[in-house]
Design a protein around this motif. Structure first.
Motif, PDB file in Angstrom:
ATOM      1  N   VAL A   1      -6.117 -10.222   4.087  1.00  0.00           N
ATOM      2  CA  VAL A   1      -5.758  -8.819   4.337  1.00  0.00           C
ATOM      3  C   VAL A   1      -5.332  -8.135   3.044  1.00  0.00           C
ATOM      4  O   VAL A   1      -5.776  -7.020   2.737  1.00  0.00           O
ATOM      5  CB  VAL A   1      -4.641  -8.740   5.392  1.00  0.00           C
ATOM      6  CG1 VAL A   1      -4.114  -7.309   5.514  1.00  0.00           C
ATOM      7  CG2 VAL A   1      -5.152  -9.222   6.749  1.00  0.00           C
ATOM      8  N   GLN A   2      -4.486  -8.795   2.278  1.00  0.00           N
ATOM      9  CA  GLN A   2      -3.986  -8.194   1.045  1.00  0.00           C
ATOM     10  C   GLN A   2      -5.117  -7.875   0.075  1.00  0.00           C
ATOM     11  O   GLN A   2      -5.058  -6.874  -0.649  1.00  0.00           O
ATOM     12  CB  GLN A   2      -2.971  -9.133   0.384  1.00  0.00           C
ATOM     13  CG  GLN A   2      -2.292  -8.543  -0.850  1.00  0.00           C
ATOM     14  CD  GLN A   2      -1.207  -9.472  -1.395  1.00  0.00           C
ATOM     15  OE1 GLN A   2      -0.548 -10.179  -0.653  1.00  0.00           O
ATOM     16  NE2 GLN A   2      -1.029  -9.476  -2.706  1.00  0.00           N
ATOM     17  N   ARG A   3      -6.147  -8.690   0.060  1.00  0.00           N
ATOM     18  CA  ARG A   3      -7.273  -8.455  -0.845  1.00  0.00           C
ATOM     19  C   ARG A   3      -8.016  -7.163  -0.499  1.00  0.00           C
ATOM     20  O   ARG A   3      -8.724  -6.613  -1.339  1.00  0.00           O
ATOM     21  CB  ARG A   3      -8.221  -9.657  -0.802  1.00  0.00           C
ATOM     22  CG  ARG A   3      -9.309  -9.614  -1.859  1.00  0.00           C
ATOM     23  CD  ARG A   3     -10.008 -10.940  -2.018  1.00  0.00           C
ATOM     24  NE  ARG A   3     -11.219 -10.828  -2.798  1.00  0.00           N
ATOM     25  CZ  ARG A   3     -11.260 -10.742  -4.125  1.00  0.00           C
ATOM     26  NH1 ARG A   3     -10.147 -10.780  -4.815  1.00  0.00           N
ATOM     27  NH2 ARG A   3     -12.416 -10.637  -4.761  1.00  0.00           N
ATOM     28  N   ARG A   4      -7.827  -6.664   0.717  1.00  0.00           N
ATOM     29  CA  ARG A   4      -8.500  -5.429   1.122  1.00  0.00           C
ATOM     30  C   ARG A   4      -7.554  -4.219   1.090  1.00  0.00           C
ATOM     31  O   ARG A   4      -7.858  -3.175   1.648  1.00  0.00           O
ATOM     32  CB  ARG A   4      -9.084  -5.600   2.527  1.00  0.00           C
ATOM     33  CG  ARG A   4     -10.239  -6.576   2.598  1.00  0.00           C
ATOM     34  CD  ARG A   4     -11.474  -6.061   1.898  1.00  0.00           C
ATOM     35  NE  ARG A   4     -11.975  -4.851   2.525  1.00  0.00           N
ATOM     36  CZ  ARG A   4     -12.999  -4.141   2.067  1.00  0.00           C
ATOM     37  NH1 ARG A   4     -13.614  -4.513   0.949  1.00  0.00           N
ATOM     38  NH2 ARG A   4     -13.403  -3.051   2.697  1.00  0.00           N
ATOM     39  N   LEU A   5      -6.431  -4.358   0.417  1.00  0.00           N
ATOM     40  CA  LEU A   5      -5.500  -3.249   0.229  1.00  0.00           C
ATOM     41  C   LEU A   5      -5.533  -2.855  -1.249  1.00  0.00           C
ATOM     42  O   LEU A   5      -5.226  -3.660  -2.113  1.00  0.00           O
ATOM     43  CB  LEU A   5      -4.088  -3.658   0.646  1.00  0.00           C
ATOM     44  CG  LEU A   5      -3.929  -4.143   2.094  1.00  0.00           C
ATOM     45  CD1 LEU A   5      -2.495  -4.608   2.338  1.00  0.00           C
ATOM     46  CD2 LEU A   5      -4.313  -3.051   3.089  1.00  0.00           C
ATOM     47  N   PHE A   6      -5.921  -1.618  -1.524  1.00  0.00           N
ATOM     48  CA  PHE A   6      -6.168  -1.184  -2.898  1.00  0.00           C
ATOM     49  C   PHE A   6      -5.203  -0.054  -3.277  1.00  0.00           C
ATOM     50  O   PHE A   6      -5.001   0.885  -2.502  1.00  0.00           O
ATOM     51  CB  PHE A   6      -7.603  -0.664  -3.039  1.00  0.00           C
ATOM     52  CG  PHE A   6      -8.663  -1.632  -2.577  1.00  0.00           C
ATOM     53  CD1 PHE A   6      -9.219  -2.558  -3.449  1.00  0.00           C
ATOM     54  CD2 PHE A   6      -9.114  -1.615  -1.267  1.00  0.00           C
ATOM     55  CE1 PHE A   6     -10.199  -3.439  -3.035  1.00  0.00           C
ATOM     56  CE2 PHE A   6     -10.103  -2.497  -0.830  1.00  0.00           C
ATOM     57  CZ  PHE A   6     -10.641  -3.408  -1.719  1.00  0.00           C
ATOM     58  N   VAL A   7      -4.640  -0.138  -4.469  1.00  0.00           N
ATOM     59  CA  VAL A   7      -3.785   0.927  -4.994  1.00  0.00           C
ATOM     60  C   VAL A   7      -4.205   1.217  -6.437  1.00  0.00           C
ATOM     61  O   VAL A   7      -4.342   0.300  -7.251  1.00  0.00           O
ATOM     62  CB  VAL A   7      -2.292   0.533  -4.964  1.00  0.00           C
ATOM     63  CG1 VAL A   7      -1.442   1.647  -5.581  1.00  0.00           C
ATOM     64  CG2 VAL A   7      -1.833   0.261  -3.537  1.00  0.00           C
ATOM     65  N   LYS A   8      -4.397   2.513  -6.740  1.00  0.00           N
ATOM     66  CA  LYS A   8      -4.669   2.937  -8.112  1.00  0.00           C
ATOM     67  C   LYS A   8      -3.639   3.986  -8.508  1.00  0.00           C
ATOM     68  O   LYS A   8      -3.296   4.861  -7.714  1.00  0.00           O
ATOM     69  CB  LYS A   8      -6.077   3.534  -8.235  1.00  0.00           C
ATOM     70  CG  LYS A   8      -7.194   2.518  -8.114  1.00  0.00           C
ATOM     71  CD  LYS A   8      -8.543   3.176  -8.365  1.00  0.00           C
ATOM     72  CE  LYS A   8      -9.680   2.160  -8.329  1.00  0.00           C
ATOM     73  NZ  LYS A   8     -10.995   2.801  -8.590  1.00  0.00           N
ATOM     74  N   THR A   9      -3.142   3.881  -9.738  1.00  0.00           N
ATOM     75  CA  THR A   9      -2.159   4.841 -10.223  1.00  0.00           C
ATOM     76  C   THR A   9      -2.646   5.496 -11.503  1.00  0.00           C
ATOM     77  O   THR A   9      -3.298   4.866 -12.326  1.00  0.00           O
ATOM     78  CB  THR A   9      -0.807   4.151 -10.491  1.00  0.00           C
ATOM     79  OG1 THR A   9      -1.005   3.042 -11.378  1.00  0.00           O
ATOM     80  CG2 THR A   9      -0.191   3.646  -9.198  1.00  0.00           C
ATOM     81  N   ASP A  10      -2.324   6.772 -11.644  1.00  0.00           N
ATOM     82  CA  ASP A  10      -2.706   7.536 -12.825  1.00  0.00           C
ATOM     83  C   ASP A  10      -1.510   8.399 -13.251  1.00  0.00           C
ATOM     84  O   ASP A  10      -1.144   9.314 -12.523  1.00  0.00           O
ATOM     85  CB  ASP A  10      -3.921   8.414 -12.515  1.00  0.00           C
ATOM     86  CG  ASP A  10      -4.411   9.190 -13.732  1.00  0.00           C
ATOM     87  OD1 ASP A  10      -4.070   8.792 -14.870  1.00  0.00           O
ATOM     88  OD2 ASP A  10      -5.103  10.214 -13.537  1.00  0.00           O
ATOM     89  N   PRO A  11      -0.894   8.100 -14.414  1.00  0.00           N
ATOM     90  CA  PRO A  11      -1.250   7.054 -15.373  1.00  0.00           C
ATOM     91  C   PRO A  11      -0.994   5.660 -14.810  1.00  0.00           C
ATOM     92  O   PRO A  11      -0.196   5.512 -13.876  1.00  0.00           O
ATOM     93  CB  PRO A  11      -0.329   7.347 -16.562  1.00  0.00           C
ATOM     94  CG  PRO A  11       0.832   8.055 -15.966  1.00  0.00           C
ATOM     95  CD  PRO A  11       0.281   8.884 -14.865  1.00  0.00           C
ATOM     96  N   PRO A  12      -1.655   4.632 -15.353  1.00  0.00           N
ATOM     97  CA  PRO A  12      -1.536   3.286 -14.796  1.00  0.00           C
ATOM     98  C   PRO A  12      -0.090   2.783 -14.777  1.00  0.00           C
ATOM     99  O   PRO A  12       0.629   2.894 -15.764  1.00  0.00           O
ATOM    100  CB  PRO A  12      -2.406   2.438 -15.737  1.00  0.00           C
ATOM    101  CG  PRO A  12      -3.368   3.403 -16.344  1.00  0.00           C
ATOM    102  CD  PRO A  12      -2.602   4.684 -16.491  1.00  0.00           C
ATOM    103  N   GLN A  13       0.301   2.254 -13.626  1.00  0.00           N
ATOM    104  CA  GLN A  13       1.614   1.623 -13.467  1.00  0.00           C
ATOM    105  C   GLN A  13       1.446   0.501 -12.450  1.00  0.00           C
ATOM    106  O   GLN A  13       1.771   0.641 -11.278  1.00  0.00           O
ATOM    107  CB  GLN A  13       2.655   2.647 -13.008  1.00  0.00           C
ATOM    108  CG  GLN A  13       4.089   2.173 -13.200  1.00  0.00           C
ATOM    109  CD  GLN A  13       5.112   3.239 -12.846  1.00  0.00           C
ATOM    110  OE1 GLN A  13       4.789   4.415 -12.704  1.00  0.00           O
ATOM    111  NE2 GLN A  13       6.362   2.843 -12.708  1.00  0.00           N
ATOM    112  N   PRO A  14       0.912  -0.645 -12.884  1.00  0.00           N
ATOM    113  CA  PRO A  14       0.524  -1.692 -11.938  1.00  0.00           C
ATOM    114  C   PRO A  14       1.715  -2.314 -11.224  1.00  0.00           C
ATOM    115  O   PRO A  14       2.831  -2.361 -11.737  1.00  0.00           O
ATOM    116  CB  PRO A  14      -0.190  -2.715 -12.823  1.00  0.00           C
ATOM    117  CG  PRO A  14       0.364  -2.478 -14.188  1.00  0.00           C
ATOM    118  CD  PRO A  14       0.631  -1.009 -14.273  1.00  0.00           C
ATOM    119  N   GLY A  15       1.446  -2.799 -10.021  1.00  0.00           N
ATOM    120  CA  GLY A  15       2.462  -3.461  -9.215  1.00  0.00           C
ATOM    121  C   GLY A  15       1.835  -4.548  -8.364  1.00  0.00           C
ATOM    122  O   GLY A  15       0.757  -5.050  -8.673  1.00  0.00           O
TER     123      GLY A  15
END
Length: 423
Positions: A171-185
């Protein structure tokens, strides 16, 4: 003697000559079998397997390449229509932008390019499954599009029934988050799989744009269930506001960008119905709502104004004109944080969903998962809840500003189902 010596020397010369010539003309091959000095040709492996049937509509095009990199992916349906999509960041697959259709045949063509422009193409044709008869797990994405959220807003997905532990990575592999500017989590699962939350090591930077996709439609989840839907939303992060509530002083401090802008007297939960201590996030805001606790041990129905939810269990900050004489002095509520009518109206104007609320000094601690509790634990503890490896380079959060006090521990998770209770 001289004749024999000349014959011997001649024999040595003749015998040595082929060895010298052979050393100049033989092909020396490296471990890959390619001729020395020549880069190996790229090779592509594509999934699903060619002629595969009953492929889930959540399928991605797997792209495994050696001696090169993917430079093109084309996916078309059985009517020749091209399907839009994009590669994963790690290059492991190509993800269609929308779920595939049931009972359709698709052809994927993957092009890889190696050194000196050499290319290889991998192809596969597969057929998706008919519409599934499995029970769909209901998912709710608590991140609405076209909003402006506070800097502590986690991306939260809730599930009913809960996701079993062995299926959480899928399930987690199919949850996507993109941030602009990049701020990974990373994502972190709460309790028994009723809720998963996403955040970065530190609070979102004001102005950040966050795009979310919960791509669960048709995803096989364990042996009994499938995902219910494919959802997308994009919103931005606003200015930083935080509320700190201290039971010892019965005061709320309102901070903007770490600076105190106002203090407000409060009355919290009485000893028999105490307010939770912990780091919470404003979940929703209501100009007007009704608290209805009929069926509980302490039933009542009351209309309230300017209410801001903090927990699934029904703890709010709200206007309470009936307790204004107690505010700043004694706790009399059923667990909510009572403020004056004037203060509640002012708070509604300065706060946003996603703002951090820290409460300390009460009789009980906040249960992890009772609301948006991503900040109620340290970064290290939060990252342990991921069902997949945490992206490299993510480190524990730095020392936080005065407006963001340190994390406190949390406990087990109740069901993420909103309660109408308050007090």
């Amino acid at each position: 003697m001289d004749v024999r010596r000349r014959l011997t020397l001649l024999a040595v010369t003749i015998a040595a000559t082929p060895l010298i010539l052979g050393g100049c003309t033989a092909d020396r091959k490296d471990a890959t079998g390619s001729a020395s000095g020549r880069a190996p040709d790229p090779a592509v492996t594509v999934t699903p397997a060619d002629r595969a049937k009953d492929v889930p509509v959540s399928a991605e095009v797997g792209t495994s390449v050696s001696h090169g990199k993917v430079t093109g992916v084309k996916l078309t349906d059985d009517k020749g229509k091209q399907v839009a999509g994009e590669p994963r960041e790690d290059g492991s697959s190509w993800v269609p932008s929308t779920p595939l259709e049931n009972g359709r045949t698709y052809t994927a063509e993957v092009t890889a390019t190696g050194k000196k422009g050499r290319t290889a193409v991998g192809r596969t044709t597969f057929t998706t499954s008919p519409k599934s008869t499995r029970q769909a797990i209901k998912s709710t994405l608590y991140f609405t599009g076209n909003q402006t959220y506070g800097t502590a807003m986690p991306v939260t997905v809730a599930f009913d029934p809960p996701i079993p532990k062995e299926a959480r990575a899928t399930v987690q592999r199919r949850l996507f988050v993109k941030t602009d500017p990049p701020q990974p989590g990373t994502w972190s699962w709460v309790g028994d799989g009723k809720q998963v939350e996403y955040r970065a090591p530190d609070f979102w930077k004001p102005g950040t744009k966050i795009s979310v996709r919960s791509g669960l439609a048709g995803l096989p989840i364990g042996k009994e269930f499938i995902g219910d839907d494919d959802r997308r939303s994009t919103s931005k992060i606003g200015r930083q506001v935080a509320l700190e509530i201290d039971n010892a002083t019965k005061q709320m401090s309102v901070l903007q960008d770490g600076k105190l802008v106002r203090k407000i007297p409060v009355s919290m939960g009485k000893p028999s119905t105490p307010t939770s201590s912990g780091k919470m996030v404003i979940m929703e805001k209501h100009d007007f709502t009704t608290f209805d606790t009929r069926g509980s041990a302490d039933p009542y129905v009351v209309d309230v104004e300017d209410a801001q939810r903090l927990t699934w269990g029904g703890e709010f900050i709200h206007a309470a004109p009936w307790s204004e004489g107690d505010q700043g002095h004694i706790n009399v509520s059923h667990g909510c944080t009572n403020v004056s009518v004037t203060a509640a109206d002012w708070l509604m104007g300065i706060t946003k969903v996603g703002d951090l609320v820290t409460i300390k000094g009460t009789e009980v601690q906040l249960d992890q998962g009772n609301g948006f509790t991503a900040w109620n634990v340290s970064w290290d503890e939060f990252a342990k809840g991921s069902a997949l490896p945490v992206p490299p380079g993510l480190k524990p959060a730095p020392t936080l500003s005065p407006g963001h006090p340190g994390a406190v521990a949390g406990g087990s998770s109740p069901a993420p189902a909103p309660s109408a209770s308050g007090g």
